[in-house]
Design a protein around this motif. Structure first.
Motif, PDB file in Angstrom:
ATOM      1  N   ALA A  49      -9.616  22.021  14.959  1.00 52.30           N
ATOM      2  CA  ALA A  49     -10.068  22.051  13.568  1.00 52.30           C
ATOM      3  C   ALA A  49     -10.571  20.675  13.125  1.00 52.30           C
ATOM      4  N   GLY A  50     -11.202  20.669  11.959  1.00 56.77           N
ATOM      5  CA  GLY A  50     -11.627  19.405  11.380  1.00 56.77           C
ATOM      6  C   GLY A  50     -10.463  18.635  10.786  1.00 56.77           C
ATOM      7  N   VAL A  51      -9.543  19.355  10.136  1.00 57.62           N
ATOM      8  CA  VAL A  51      -8.314  18.786   9.565  1.00 57.62           C
ATOM      9  C   VAL A  51      -7.235  19.845   9.681  1.00 57.62           C
ATOM     10  N   LYS A  52      -6.087  19.483  10.195  1.00 58.74           N
ATOM     11  CA  LYS A  52      -5.056  20.472  10.491  1.00 58.74           C
ATOM     12  C   LYS A  52      -4.445  21.092   9.241  1.00 58.74           C
ATOM     13  N   GLY A  53      -4.301  20.320   8.164  1.00 58.38           N
ATOM     14  CA  GLY A  53      -3.598  20.803   6.989  1.00 58.38           C
ATOM     15  C   GLY A  53      -4.467  21.420   5.912  1.00 58.38           C
ATOM     16  N   ASP A  54      -5.751  21.579   6.160  1.00 60.39           N
ATOM     17  CA  ASP A  54      -6.692  22.136   5.197  1.00 60.39           C
ATOM     18  C   ASP A  54      -6.582  23.658   5.224  1.00 60.39           C
ATOM     19  N   GLU A  55      -6.407  24.275   4.035  1.00 60.90           N
ATOM     20  CA  GLU A  55      -6.244  25.729   3.998  1.00 60.90           C
ATOM     21  C   GLU A  55      -7.442  26.475   4.578  1.00 60.90           C
ATOM     22  N   PHE A  56      -8.633  25.878   4.513  1.00 62.50           N
ATOM     23  CA  PHE A  56      -9.801  26.498   5.128  1.00 62.50           C
ATOM     24  C   PHE A  56      -9.570  26.680   6.620  1.00 62.50           C
ATOM     25  N   TYR A  57      -9.122  25.611   7.301  1.00 62.08           N
ATOM     26  CA  TYR A  57      -8.912  25.688   8.741  1.00 62.08           C
ATOM     27  C   TYR A  57      -7.651  26.470   9.087  1.00 62.08           C
ATOM     28  N   ILE A  58      -6.655  26.430   8.228  1.00 63.39           N
ATOM     29  CA  ILE A  58      -5.475  27.274   8.443  1.00 63.39           C
ATOM     30  C   ILE A  58      -5.889  28.743   8.434  1.00 63.39           C
ATOM     31  N   THR A  59      -6.718  29.114   7.468  1.00 62.57           N
ATOM     32  CA  THR A  59      -7.187  30.495   7.383  1.00 62.57           C
ATOM     33  C   THR A  59      -8.070  30.845   8.578  1.00 62.57           C
ATOM     34  N   MET A  60      -8.907  29.903   9.019  1.00 60.29           N
ATOM     35  CA  MET A  60      -9.711  30.128  10.214  1.00 60.29           C
ATOM     36  C   MET A  60      -8.807  30.384  11.415  1.00 60.29           C
ATOM     37  N   ASN A  61      -7.747  29.597  11.543  1.00 60.90           N
ATOM     38  CA  ASN A  61      -6.803  29.778  12.632  1.00 60.90           C
ATOM     39  C   ASN A  61      -6.134  31.145  12.557  1.00 60.90           C
ATOM     40  N   CYS A  62      -5.787  31.581  11.348  1.00 63.49           N
ATOM     41  CA  CYS A  62      -5.158  32.902  11.198  1.00 63.49           C
ATOM     42  C   CYS A  62      -6.081  33.995  11.742  1.00 63.49           C
ATOM     43  N   GLY A  63      -7.364  33.930  11.382  1.00 67.44           N
ATOM     44  CA  GLY A  63      -8.319  34.909  11.876  1.00 67.44           C
ATOM     45  C   GLY A  63      -8.503  34.822  13.377  1.00 67.44           C
ATOM     46  N   ALA A  64      -8.559  33.600  13.904  1.00 70.46           N
ATOM     47  CA  ALA A  64      -8.729  33.407  15.345  1.00 70.46           C
ATOM     48  C   ALA A  64      -7.507  33.883  16.111  1.00 70.46           C
ATOM     49  N   GLN A  65      -6.311  33.584  15.598  1.00 64.96           N
ATOM     50  CA  GLN A  65      -5.082  34.008  16.279  1.00 64.96           C
ATOM     51  C   GLN A  65      -4.970  35.530  16.327  1.00 64.96           C
ATOM     52  N   ALA A  66      -5.339  36.186  15.232  1.00 61.77           N
ATOM     53  CA  ALA A  66      -5.273  37.649  15.202  1.00 61.77           C
ATOM     54  C   ALA A  66      -6.230  38.252  16.221  1.00 61.77           C
ATOM     55  N   GLU A  67      -7.444  37.687  16.301  1.00 59.59           N
ATOM     56  CA  GLU A  67      -8.427  38.195  17.259  1.00 59.59           C
ATOM     57  C   GLU A  67      -8.003  37.882  18.685  1.00 59.59           C
ATOM     58  N   ALA A  68      -7.430  36.701  18.904  1.00 62.43           N
ATOM     59  CA  ALA A  68      -6.951  36.333  20.231  1.00 62.43           C
ATOM     60  C   ALA A  68      -5.847  37.276  20.699  1.00 62.43           C
ATOM     61  N   LYS A  69      -4.943  37.594  19.803  1.00 62.22           N
ATOM     62  CA  LYS A  69      -3.857  38.517  20.145  1.00 62.22           C
ATOM     63  C   LYS A  69      -4.416  39.885  20.503  1.00 62.22           C
ATOM     64  N   LYS A  70      -5.401  40.321  19.742  1.00 61.44           N
ATOM     65  CA  LYS A  70      -6.015  41.626  19.974  1.00 61.44           C
ATOM     66  C   LYS A  70      -6.702  41.680  21.336  1.00 61.44           C
ATOM     67  N   LEU A  71      -7.333  40.565  21.732  1.00 57.70           N
ATOM     68  CA  LEU A  71      -8.098  40.529  22.973  1.00 57.70           C
ATOM     69  C   LEU A  71      -7.300  40.007  24.160  1.00 57.70           C
ATOM     70  N   GLY A  72      -6.005  39.733  23.955  1.00 59.25           N
ATOM     71  CA  GLY A  72      -5.178  39.261  25.053  1.00 59.25           C
ATOM     72  C   GLY A  72      -5.467  37.839  25.480  1.00 59.25           C
ATOM     73  N   VAL A  73      -5.829  36.999  24.511  1.00 64.04           N
ATOM     74  CA  VAL A  73      -6.191  35.609  24.778  1.00 64.04           C
ATOM     75  C   VAL A  73      -5.096  34.686  24.255  1.00 64.04           C
ATOM     76  N   SER A  74      -4.820  33.612  24.984  1.00 62.82           N
ATOM     77  CA  SER A  74      -3.888  32.584  24.520  1.00 62.82           C
ATOM     78  C   SER A  74      -4.678  31.508  23.771  1.00 62.82           C
ATOM     79  N   LEU A  75      -4.296  31.236  22.520  1.00 63.25           N
ATOM     80  CA  LEU A  75      -5.037  30.300  21.672  1.00 63.25           C
ATOM     81  C   LEU A  75      -4.117  29.227  21.115  1.00 63.25           C
TER      82      LEU A  75
END
Length: 329
Positions: A49-75
């Motif tokens: 991310a650009g900044v770890k504590g920014d809610e924008f990137y936290i939310t991006m991570n939430c979306g990425a983690q959900a998709e990674a879990k769905k596709l069987g990817v470690s993120l």
């Protein structure tokens, strides 16, 4: 906004079949995700991310983690504590040493981050640029971001409506060289002038709310008849609102801001901000994972993807609950 990533593993046949099937079927899963690394998937990815504590990137991570879990990817999720290439570079170098299968990255400078990110690509990792980009980005398999220039134009139109179509307006930006915020400021300036507003300039807060507040107070001293402020991200907005409040100008100066973090939404409800350009960071994260998986599977990728945004006001906030960014997954 945060820090580092993982090693690579050999895909098992069944995992590859299941991941491919899920990708074809489309969006299975939600936008809840782990704050750190995903499960035991065969593909290893890192989101820098650009900044770890920014809610924008936290939310991006939430979306990425959900998709990674769905596709069987470690993120894995990493990022610096400030939006600064000197802090992001050593994290990128540590990621390069671990050789993930893919890297999703929001560069903190369009020039300075080229070499460390290109190094990761040259070592064999697929690179997806998310949110921000690089001046030289041909090596990336995909670039996914909001329509930042269009969002800046939308912000100018919203601010013009709020101040009655005339008056002085000012931009509180982050720092030069960030592709997203540079485009937002560009779109705003061009549209504001087109609409007949008096554009009085821009200053940079370095992602520091206290500095943004000081900038606003200095601008008010210089232009006491200032009518509107465009803040290009959530930290700029937070500081701008504080500067107006401390100057006793919260009733006479209107603020339109990019991003919709919890603090901004509270300021919107309290009347310190009048409109927010809410991006879709969870969608950016999810699509980043999708494009990386496609590249790793040897499938076609989409080189440039622009995600949408929505203008939030106090009146329509209840109708758009999903547009508010998250402080945790």
């Amino acid at each position: 906004m945060r820090i580092t990533r993982l090693g690579r593993g050999k895909p098992a046949a069944l995992a590859a079949v299941l991941a491919t099937a899920c990708l074809v079927v489309a969006a299975c899963g939600d936008d809840n995700g782990d704050g750190g690394g995903g499960g035991g998937g065969s593909k290893k990815m890192t989101l820098l991310a650009g900044v770890k504590g920014d809610e924008f990137y936290i939310t991006m991570n939430c979306g990425a983690q959900a998709e990674a879990k769905k596709l069987g990817v470690s993120l894995d999720f990493q990022g610096p504590d400030q939006f600064d290439p000197s802090l992001q570079t050593p994290i990128a170098n540590a990621i390069a040493a671990k050789k993930p299968d893919a890297l999703l990255v929001a560069p903190t400078d369009s020039k300075a981050m080229y070499a460390p990110i290109k190094q990761i690509s040259d070592a064999g990792s697929k690179v997806v640029l998310v949110d921000t980009t690089l001046d030289q980005s041909d090596f990336a398999v995909s670039q996914i971001a909001s329509d930042n220039e269009g969002g800046g134009r939308a912000a100018a139109r919203a601010l013009a409506a709020l101040i009655g179509g005339k008056g002085k307006v000012f931009v509180v930006n982050v720092k030069p060289g960030i592709s997203t915020t540079d485009l937002r400021a560009k779109g705003f300036e061009e549209e504001a002038k087109k609409l007949g507003l008096t554009y009085v300039g821009v200053d940079y807060s370095n992602d520091q709310p206290d500095k943004a507040a000081a900038i606003v107070k200095a601008q008010l001293a210089k232009n006491p008849d200032l009518k509107g402020i465009f803040a290009t991200n959530l930290f700029s907005a937070e500081g701008s609102a504080s500067g107006l409040r401390e100057s006793g100008k919260q009733d006479s100066v209107k603020i339109v801001s990019f991003d919709a973090g919890p603090k901004q939404v509270k300021d919107l409800k309290d009347g310190l901000l009048q409109a927010l350009v809410a991006q879709k960071p969870a969608d950016i994260g999810a699509q980043g994972v999708q494009q990386a998986v496609a590249a790793l599977d040897g499938k076609p990728t989409t080189k440039v993807i622009k995600t949408g945004s929505v203008i939030l006001t106090k009146d329509n906030l209840a109708e758009n609950p999903d547009a508010v960014y998250k402080s945790s997954c």
